[in-house]
Enzyme design. Structure first.
Site, PDB file in Angstrom:
ATOM      1  N   ASP A  49       0.852  -1.185   0.000  1.00 47.26           N
ATOM      2  CA  ASP A  49       0.000   0.000   0.000  1.00 47.26           C
ATOM      3  C   ASP A  49       0.889   1.237   0.000  1.00 47.26           C
ATOM      4  OD1 ASP A  49      -2.183   2.016   0.830  1.00 47.26           O
ATOM      5  OD2 ASP A  49      -3.273   0.118   0.867  1.00 47.26           O
ATOM      6  N   TYR A  51     -12.932   5.185 -13.936  1.00 53.74           N
ATOM      7  CA  TYR A  51     -13.004   4.019 -13.058  1.00 53.74           C
ATOM      8  C   TYR A  51     -13.696   2.850 -13.756  1.00 53.74           C
ATOM      9  CZ  TYR A  51     -14.114   1.121  -9.010  1.00 53.74           C
ATOM     10  OH  TYR A  51     -14.221   0.068  -8.136  1.00 53.74           O
ATOM     11  N   LYS A  89     -11.992  -0.835 -14.811  1.00 54.30           N
ATOM     12  CA  LYS A  89     -12.458  -2.123 -14.314  1.00 54.30           C
ATOM     13  C   LYS A  89     -12.957  -3.018 -15.448  1.00 54.30           C
ATOM     14  CE  LYS A  89     -11.531  -1.576  -9.967  1.00 54.30           C
ATOM     15  NZ  LYS A  89     -10.521  -2.423  -9.294  1.00 54.30           N
ATOM     16  N   VAL A  95     -20.099  -2.007  -1.283  1.00 54.26           N
ATOM     17  CA  VAL A  95     -19.662  -2.670  -0.055  1.00 54.26           C
ATOM     18  C   VAL A  95     -19.416  -1.625   1.022  1.00 54.26           C
ATOM     19  CG1 VAL A  95     -17.878  -4.103   0.999  1.00 54.26           C
ATOM     20  CG2 VAL A  95     -18.626  -4.561  -1.342  1.00 54.26           C
TER      21      VAL A  95
END
Length: 264
Positions: A33, A152, A156, A185
Site C-alpha cells: 500500500d 473508473y 475495471k 460494499v
C-alpha cells in the site's frame, strides 16, 4: 500448509479484509500500500491475532513498480502462492473536468498494476516450476456506467478482459487468474456511506436488500484462491447481492394480468 499471499491495497477497505481472511486461514501475508502507517498497523494486528507472518511493502502503484514488488516479495519473503490485486482508486471526475493526468493515474493503478504484477508472478512461478493463483478485484462499474466514473468504469472493464487474457495465456504454465466483482460494499468508499443518496439508492434496488460487507468479498477471494476452485480460471465472480442480475424495484411490466400478451 501455509501459503505466501501478496495483497495490494492492504491498508484498508477490502484489501485489509482480504489480508485478514488469509491470515485467519493460517497464510502468511505480504501487504502492499502507499499508506505506510495504516499498512503497518493493519498487518501487525493480523499477525498478532492469527499468529502468522506479515510484512509490509510501501509503494505507489501508479508507477511501473508493480512487477518489481512481486520480485521483492518473492526474493525477501519466499515464493508467492497467491496474488490478490485489490488496490484501486476511484476519484469522482465529471467528463468535462477530466484531464489526461487523472485518467492515466486511474488506469495505471486499477489496470496496469494488476497486469504487471500478474506477469511478474507468472515469470517467477515458471522459473521455479510452481503453480500460482491470481485474484483481481473488479467492480460492478465494469458493466454499469455512472456519472463521474468514466475512468473508473473503463479501468475495471479493462481489468475484466485482462483477467480473461491472462487466464488464457497463463493456464498452460500453471497460473490461474480470476476476478471477484463486488457491488456496493460498506466501508470501501465514501459513496457507500449510509448518509448518502448513493447508498440509499443501492440498498433500495438490490435484490437481497442490503449493502455488502467486506467479509462477503473476502470469502469469494479465498474460494477462488483455494484448491476447491482448481478448475476455474478466467472467471469473473459477481458478489453484489444480485444487483448485476437486475433491478428488484421495477414495477411489473404489464399490470395485473397472467394472460399471454401479443405484440411488443
Amino acid at each position: 500448509m501455509s501459503r505466501h499471499v501478496l495483497v495490494t491495497g492492504a491498508a484498508g477497505g477490502l484489501g485489509q479484509a482480504i489480508a485478514r481472511a488469509f491470515g485467519a486461514a493460517g497464510d502468511h501475508v505480504t501487504g502492499v500500500d502507499a499508506r505506510e502507517q495504516p499498512l503497518r498497523e493493519a498487518l501487525a494486528e493480523i499477525s498478532t491475532e492469527y499468529a502468522v507472518r506479515t510484512q509490509p511493502l510501501v509503494a505507489d502503484l501508479s508507477t511501473p513498480a508493480a512487477g518489481e514488488l512481486v520480485d521483492t516479495a518473492w526474493d525477501t519473503f519466499g515464493p508467492i502462492d497467491v496474488l490478490v490485486n485489490a488496490a484501486g482508486i476511484w476519484p469522482a471526475t465529471p467528463l468535462l473536468e477530466m484531464t489526461s493526468q487523472i485518467w492515466d493515474r486511474v488506469l495505471a493503478v486499477n489496470t496496469r498494476a494488476p497486469v504487471l504484477a500478474t506477469v511478474a508472478l507468472a515469470r517467477r512461478a515458471v522459473l521455479a516450476e510452481r503453480p500460482a493463483v491470481v485474484v483481481n478485484l473488479a467492480s460492478g462499474a465494469a458493466v454499469r456506467a455512472r456519472p463521474g466514473a468514466a475512468h473508473y468504469s473503463t479501468s475495471k472493464a479493462a481489468l475484466e478482459m485482462a483477467t480473461r487474457s491472462c487466464a488464457v495465456e497463463l493456464g498452460s504454465v500453471g497460473v490461474r487468474v480470476n476476478a471477484v466483482s463486488p457491488g456496493f460494499v460498506a466501508g470501501s468508499s465514501q459513496e457507500v456511506n449510509p448518509i448518502t443518496e448513493h447508498y440509499a439508492a443501492a440498498v433500495s434496488t438490490n435484490p437481497l436488500g442490503r449493502i455488502g460487507q467486506p467479509p462477503d468479498v473476502a470469502s469469494a477471494v479465498l474460494f477462488l484462491a483455494s484448491d476447491q476452485a482448481s478448475w476455474i480460471t478466467g472467471a469473473v465472480l459477481r458478489v453484489d447481492g444480485g444487483s448485476s442480475a437486475g433491478n428488484s424495484q421495477l414495477p411489473v411490466h404489464w399490470d395485473g394480468t397472467t394472460e399471454v400478451q401479443h405484440g411488443g
